[in-house]
Design an enzyme around this catalytic site. Structure first.
Site, PDB file in Angstrom:
ATOM      1  N   PHE A 149       0.818  -1.220   0.000  1.00  0.00           N
ATOM      2  CA  PHE A 149       0.000   0.000   0.000  1.00  0.00           C
ATOM      3  C   PHE A 149       0.849   1.267   0.000  1.00  0.00           C
ATOM      4  O   PHE A 149       0.382   2.327  -0.389  1.00  0.00           O
ATOM      5  CB  PHE A 149      -0.928   0.003   1.243  1.00  0.00           C
ATOM      6  CG  PHE A 149      -0.251   0.459   2.506  1.00  0.00           C
ATOM      7  CD1 PHE A 149      -0.150   1.819   2.805  1.00  0.00           C
ATOM      8  CD2 PHE A 149       0.309  -0.440   3.409  1.00  0.00           C
ATOM      9  CE1 PHE A 149       0.491   2.251   3.967  1.00  0.00           C
ATOM     10  CE2 PHE A 149       0.948  -0.006   4.560  1.00  0.00           C
ATOM     11  CZ  PHE A 149       1.041   1.338   4.836  1.00  0.00           C
ATOM     12  N   LYS A 173      -1.173  -7.129  -9.128  1.00  0.00           N
ATOM     13  CA  LYS A 173      -2.116  -7.261  -8.015  1.00  0.00           C
ATOM     14  C   LYS A 173      -1.682  -6.196  -6.994  1.00  0.00           C
ATOM     15  O   LYS A 173      -0.827  -6.426  -6.158  1.00  0.00           O
ATOM     16  CB  LYS A 173      -2.026  -8.665  -7.422  1.00  0.00           C
ATOM     17  CG  LYS A 173      -3.290  -9.180  -6.737  1.00  0.00           C
ATOM     18  CD  LYS A 173      -3.855  -8.280  -5.664  1.00  0.00           C
ATOM     19  CE  LYS A 173      -3.149  -8.433  -4.332  1.00  0.00           C
ATOM     20  NZ  LYS A 173      -3.582  -7.406  -3.348  1.00  0.00           N
ATOM     21  N   GLU A 176      -4.918  -3.726  -1.863  1.00  0.00           N
ATOM     22  CA  GLU A 176      -6.366  -3.506  -1.827  1.00  0.00           C
ATOM     23  C   GLU A 176      -6.717  -2.239  -1.050  1.00  0.00           C
ATOM     24  O   GLU A 176      -7.855  -1.812  -1.035  1.00  0.00           O
ATOM     25  CB  GLU A 176      -7.068  -4.733  -1.219  1.00  0.00           C
ATOM     26  CG  GLU A 176      -6.727  -5.039   0.239  1.00  0.00           C
ATOM     27  CD  GLU A 176      -5.403  -5.795   0.433  1.00  0.00           C
ATOM     28  OE1 GLU A 176      -4.497  -5.664  -0.417  1.00  0.00           O
ATOM     29  OE2 GLU A 176      -5.284  -6.477   1.467  1.00  0.00           O
ATOM     30  N   ARG A 177      -5.685  -1.621  -0.405  1.00  0.00           N
ATOM     31  CA  ARG A 177      -5.998  -0.442   0.407  1.00  0.00           C
ATOM     32  C   ARG A 177      -6.010   0.851  -0.411  1.00  0.00           C
ATOM     33  O   ARG A 177      -6.672   1.802  -0.052  1.00  0.00           O
ATOM     34  CB  ARG A 177      -5.015  -0.341   1.570  1.00  0.00           C
ATOM     35  CG  ARG A 177      -5.326  -1.409   2.608  1.00  0.00           C
ATOM     36  CD  ARG A 177      -4.378  -1.368   3.752  1.00  0.00           C
ATOM     37  NE  ARG A 177      -3.414  -2.438   3.662  1.00  0.00           N
ATOM     38  CZ  ARG A 177      -2.425  -2.626   4.520  1.00  0.00           C
ATOM     39  NH1 ARG A 177      -2.268  -1.797   5.514  1.00  0.00           N
ATOM     40  NH2 ARG A 177      -1.589  -3.639   4.378  1.00  0.00           N
ATOM     41  N   SER A 226       5.332  -6.979   3.360  1.00  0.00           N
ATOM     42  CA  SER A 226       5.917  -7.356   4.659  1.00  0.00           C
ATOM     43  C   SER A 226       6.682  -8.676   4.533  1.00  0.00           C
ATOM     44  O   SER A 226       6.421  -9.482   3.637  1.00  0.00           O
ATOM     45  CB  SER A 226       4.808  -7.475   5.695  1.00  0.00           C
ATOM     46  OG  SER A 226       3.844  -8.399   5.238  1.00  0.00           O
ATOM     47  N   CYS A 281       9.407   1.795   3.579  1.00  0.00           N
ATOM     48  CA  CYS A 281      10.339   0.698   3.878  1.00  0.00           C
ATOM     49  C   CYS A 281      11.748   1.234   4.084  1.00  0.00           C
ATOM     50  O   CYS A 281      12.595   0.547   4.625  1.00  0.00           O
ATOM     51  CB  CYS A 281      10.330  -0.321   2.752  1.00  0.00           C
ATOM     52  SG  CYS A 281      11.074   0.310   1.262  1.00  0.00           S
ATOM     53  N   GLU A 383       9.354  -4.440  12.976  1.00  0.00           N
ATOM     54  CA  GLU A 383       9.037  -3.261  12.161  1.00  0.00           C
ATOM     55  C   GLU A 383       7.725  -2.663  12.669  1.00  0.00           C
ATOM     56  O   GLU A 383       6.720  -3.363  12.740  1.00  0.00           O
ATOM     57  CB  GLU A 383       8.887  -3.672  10.689  1.00  0.00           C
ATOM     58  CG  GLU A 383       8.607  -2.502   9.780  1.00  0.00           C
ATOM     59  CD  GLU A 383       8.386  -2.918   8.316  1.00  0.00           C
ATOM     60  OE1 GLU A 383       7.608  -3.849   8.067  1.00  0.00           O
ATOM     61  OE2 GLU A 383       9.003  -2.281   7.436  1.00  0.00           O
TER      62      GLU A 383
HETATM   63  P1  NAD Z   1       1.546  -6.618   3.012  1.00  0.00           P
HETATM   64  O1  NAD Z   1       2.569  -7.691   3.116  1.00  0.00           O
HETATM   65  O2  NAD Z   1       0.413  -6.638   3.978  1.00  0.00           O
HETATM   66  O3  NAD Z   1       0.859  -6.648   1.553  1.00  0.00           O
HETATM   67  C1  NAD Z   1       1.621  -6.640   0.378  1.00  0.00           C
HETATM   68  C2  NAD Z   1       0.824  -7.323  -0.720  1.00  0.00           C
HETATM   69  O4  NAD Z   1       0.602  -8.685  -0.367  1.00  0.00           O
HETATM   70  C3  NAD Z   1      -0.547  -6.703  -0.962  1.00  0.00           C
HETATM   71  O5  NAD Z   1      -0.820  -6.677  -2.334  1.00  0.00           O
HETATM   72  C4  NAD Z   1      -1.480  -7.657  -0.222  1.00  0.00           C
HETATM   73  O6  NAD Z   1      -2.771  -7.707  -0.777  1.00  0.00           O
HETATM   74  C5  NAD Z   1      -0.783  -8.989  -0.372  1.00  0.00           C
HETATM   75  N1  NAD Z   1      -1.076  -9.897   0.752  1.00  0.00           N
HETATM   76  C6  NAD Z   1      -1.322  -9.545   2.036  1.00  0.00           C
HETATM   77  N2  NAD Z   1      -1.534 -10.644   2.775  1.00  0.00           N
HETATM   78  C7  NAD Z   1      -1.426 -11.718   1.953  1.00  0.00           C
HETATM   79  C8  NAD Z   1      -1.528 -13.135   2.151  1.00  0.00           C
HETATM   80  N3  NAD Z   1      -1.805 -13.663   3.334  1.00  0.00           N
HETATM   81  N4  NAD Z   1      -1.346 -13.929   1.089  1.00  0.00           N
HETATM   82  C9  NAD Z   1      -1.071 -13.400  -0.122  1.00  0.00           C
HETATM   83  N5  NAD Z   1      -0.957 -12.076  -0.372  1.00  0.00           N
HETATM   84  C10 NAD Z   1      -1.131 -11.234   0.666  1.00  0.00           C
HETATM   85  O7  NAD Z   1       2.326  -5.228   3.053  1.00  0.00           O
HETATM   86  P2  NAD Z   1       1.728  -3.763   3.152  1.00  0.00           P
HETATM   87  O8  NAD Z   1       1.172  -3.552   4.529  1.00  0.00           O
HETATM   88  O9  NAD Z   1       0.834  -3.477   1.997  1.00  0.00           O
HETATM   89  O10 NAD Z   1       3.044  -2.888   2.958  1.00  0.00           O
HETATM   90  C11 NAD Z   1       3.905  -2.557   4.010  1.00  0.00           C
HETATM   91  C12 NAD Z   1       5.087  -3.504   4.054  1.00  0.00           C
HETATM   92  O11 NAD Z   1       5.785  -3.487   2.809  1.00  0.00           O
HETATM   93  C13 NAD Z   1       6.125  -3.095   5.089  1.00  0.00           C
HETATM   94  O12 NAD Z   1       6.578  -4.244   5.742  1.00  0.00           O
HETATM   95  C14 NAD Z   1       7.221  -2.450   4.273  1.00  0.00           C
HETATM   96  O13 NAD Z   1       8.491  -2.474   4.870  1.00  0.00           O
HETATM   97  C15 NAD Z   1       7.182  -3.302   3.050  1.00  0.00           C
HETATM   98  N6  NAD Z   1       7.800  -2.631   1.910  1.00  0.00           N
HETATM   99  C16 NAD Z   1       9.011  -3.093   1.491  1.00  0.00           C
HETATM  100  C17 NAD Z   1       9.660  -2.474   0.439  1.00  0.00           C
HETATM  101  C18 NAD Z   1      10.985  -2.976  -0.037  1.00  0.00           C
HETATM  102  O14 NAD Z   1      11.378  -2.639  -1.155  1.00  0.00           O
HETATM  103  N7  NAD Z   1      11.695  -3.773   0.735  1.00  0.00           N
HETATM  104  C19 NAD Z   1       9.052  -1.382  -0.192  1.00  0.00           C
HETATM  105  C20 NAD Z   1       7.810  -0.949   0.257  1.00  0.00           C
HETATM  106  C21 NAD Z   1       7.189  -1.589   1.310  1.00  0.00           C
END
Ligand code: NAD
Length: 498
Positions: A149, A173, A176-177, A226, A281, A383
């Site tokens: 998101f 994909k 969704e937020r 994450s 991140c 985190e």
């Molecule tokens: P998230 O892991 O909740 O979601 C990321 C994606 O995965 C979304 O599209 C979500 O719909 C999908 N997803 C969520 N739960 C799932 C499941 N159980 N099974 C399959 N798919 C699923 O992350 P977020 O809250 O949207 O973003 C924040 C996180 O992203 C933080 O941990 C941040 O550090 C990380 N991030 C990392 C980088 C990097 O380059 N390392 C960059 C940006 C964000």
């Protein structure tokens, strides 16, 4: 109520699954749209569209593919302000920060516009008698990106621009937020001349993701989010024979040496720690002053700066940062403050009670500052992803170097110092993927690669830069000899260069 479906076969389509999620206005807390959650058959339809469109897209020569991206750049520039407003209204980051989100994405599109040059293969003339050798980079086919998101414009562009430039079809994909900007980017790509079906967007949750992870027609998956989900995506995608790269969470440290300019260090910490409400991140979440005197001065200077942060609606041009993305995330971040207090860290600034008149339902939180945090505490290990900075006091340089090196995450790290030797030693020895020297958020530019180490990155190749071209192509090597170079008779011994 506005309904957000999917983008399949070159156009928006309504969702049919009957399942959906709320898209909030984080400034007010109100639901502003419903986003459809794709079921297996909707995702399969997107994959089928991508699979049908990809072969002819791969035959479009790279210069023409680049022209589509050039046109896309122009179209995004034309509606830059509106896109930034749309992004801000779903995410909650300020308008200037939303523009930065779009701009950092466009810079990777600009990089991908160089694809004719980037795809040039290697050629060895006369590698043997009458023998020439050359290598080609060919697209993988249908590839998918699953994005978080917190950068709803930048990260989708980091994924689809190089993938499309290389001749792949793409399924996105997004989170969704905040799905509206990715949907609009897909429309703009088609307006720029991308053939229908080459880029599809499926909105949704685990069901959509699992379909992408298991369908044999999807050859590669790029994920950002994450670490727990990154690990799941990496292992499941690999188990299904796909090429996978996943970028996960972070705990970025900023080391402040006694010789650093303290005012510059404080400016950097406030911007990198609290900008975008800490939902980055590459946000700095741990400050590591070296020596007691440095720590005392740093904390004393930080307190008034954190207390006076301007937290306001994301459309307010004076805002340092706006609301958090959802109430659930706000509650999670607040609960970490309770944890830190129980663990014995000194809460110097407490932003939990922050309220904004007229926006009582919004997901706002004041800045928080902890001092005397130790590596054993959960608020150090995990985190938090909010406007919370932890100060961990290091006795000396070696201890300061050890902290980020031994932390389970290894995304970004920074050192503030005027001493070149120390900076060089730190950059060489620290066990983290991206390093800043007097640079708090060292996100590499588009033509270098971006990627963390340890539990911040899974897979062999980084995002954007030359690694993106490697990730989205497979190398084929051709060894050729023409009849005039052939000797008579069968050769039973393996050819060598002896
Ligand atoms: P998230 O892991 O909740 O979601 C990321 C994606 O995965 C979304 O599209 C979500 O719909 C999908 N997803 C969520 N739960 C799932 C499941 N159980 N099974 C399959 N798919 C699923 O992350 P977020 O809250 O949207 O973003 C924040 C996180 O992203 C933080 O941990 C941040 O550090 C990380 N991030 C990392 C980088 C990097 O380059 N390392 C960059 C940006 C964000």
């Amino acid at each position: 109520m506005r309904e957000i479906g999917h983008f399949i076969g070159g156009k928006r389509v309504a969702g049919t699954s009957g399942r959906s999620g709320d898209v909030f206005d984080p400034n007010t807390g109100e639901v502003q749209a419903k986003v459809s959650f794709a079921n297996k058959s909707e995702v399969e339809l997107a994959i089928a569209n991508a699979e049908a469109a990809q072969p002819s897209w791969a035959t479009v020569n790279p210069q023409r593919r680049a022209r589509v991206l050039f046109k896309f750049l122009e179209l995004v520039q034309r509606e830059f302000d509106n896109l930034a407003k749309l992004l801000s209204s779903e995410h909650g980051k300020t308008i200037p920060d939303s523009k930065g989100d779009i701009q950092r994405g466009l810079e990777v599109v600009e990089f991908a516009c160089g694809i004719p040059h980037l795809l040039k293969g290697e050629f060895s003339d006369s590698a043997g008698p009458g023998i020439d050798l050359f290598s080609l980079r060919q697209p993988l086919g249908v590839v998918a990106g699953i994005t978080p998101f917190n950068f709803p414009a930048m990260i989708p562009m980091w994924k689809f621009a190089p993938a499309l430039a290389c001749g792949n079809a793409f399924i996105l994909k997004p989170s969704e937020r905040d799905p509206s900007v990715p949907m609009r980017l897909a429309e703009l790509l088609v307006d720029a001349g991308l053939p229908a079906g080459v880029l599809n967007v499926v909105n949704g949750d685990k069901e959509a993701v699992d379909t992408l992870l298991t369908d044999p027609r999807v050859r590669a998956i790029g994920f950002v989010g994450s670490s727990a989900i990154a690990e799941y995506i990496y292992s499941t995608g690999c188990a299904h024979g796909k090429r996978v790269q996943c970028f996960g969470g972070a705990k970025n440290h900023m080391v402040v040496m006694p010789d650093a300019d303290m005012d510059q260090a404080v400016d950097a910490l406030v911007g990198a720690g609290y900008g975008s409400a800490g939902e980055r991140c590459m946000a700095v979440s741990v400050a590591v002053p070296v020596g007691k005197k440095t720590a005392d001065v740093l904390v004393e200077k930080l307190i008034p700066r954190v207390e006076s942060l301007k937290i306001a609606p994301s459309s307010d041009p004076q805002a340092d940062y706006g609301p958090m993305v959802t109430k659930a995330h706000l509650d999670k971040v607040k609960s970490y403050i309770d944890v830190g207090v129980k663990e014995g860290a000194k809460l110097k600034v407490d932003g939990r009670g922050f309220k904004l008149q007229g926006y009582e339902g919004g997901f706002f939180m004041g800045g928080c500052l902890f001092d005397e945090v130790t590596p054993a505490m959960r608020i150090y290990k995990e985190e938090i992803f909010g406007p919370v900075l932890s100060v961990v006091r290091a006795k000396n340089y070696e201890e300061a170097l050890r902290l980020p090196s031994e932390h389970e995450y290894g995304n970004g790290v920074a050192i503030f110092t005027r001493d070149g030797d120390t900076a060089r030693d730190f950059a060489t020895r620290v066990n983290v993927g991206m390093v800043g020297v007097n640079f708090a958020i060292p996100v590499p530019l588009a033509y270098h690669t971006f990627g963390g180490w340890k539990r911040s990155g899974f897979g062999d190749l980084n995002q954007h830069g030359p690694d993106a071209v490697r990730f989205y192509t497979k190398t084929k090597t051709v060894t050729s000899r023409w009849p005039s170079g052939l000797k008579e008779g069968a050769e039973f011994v393996i050819p060598t260069m002896k």
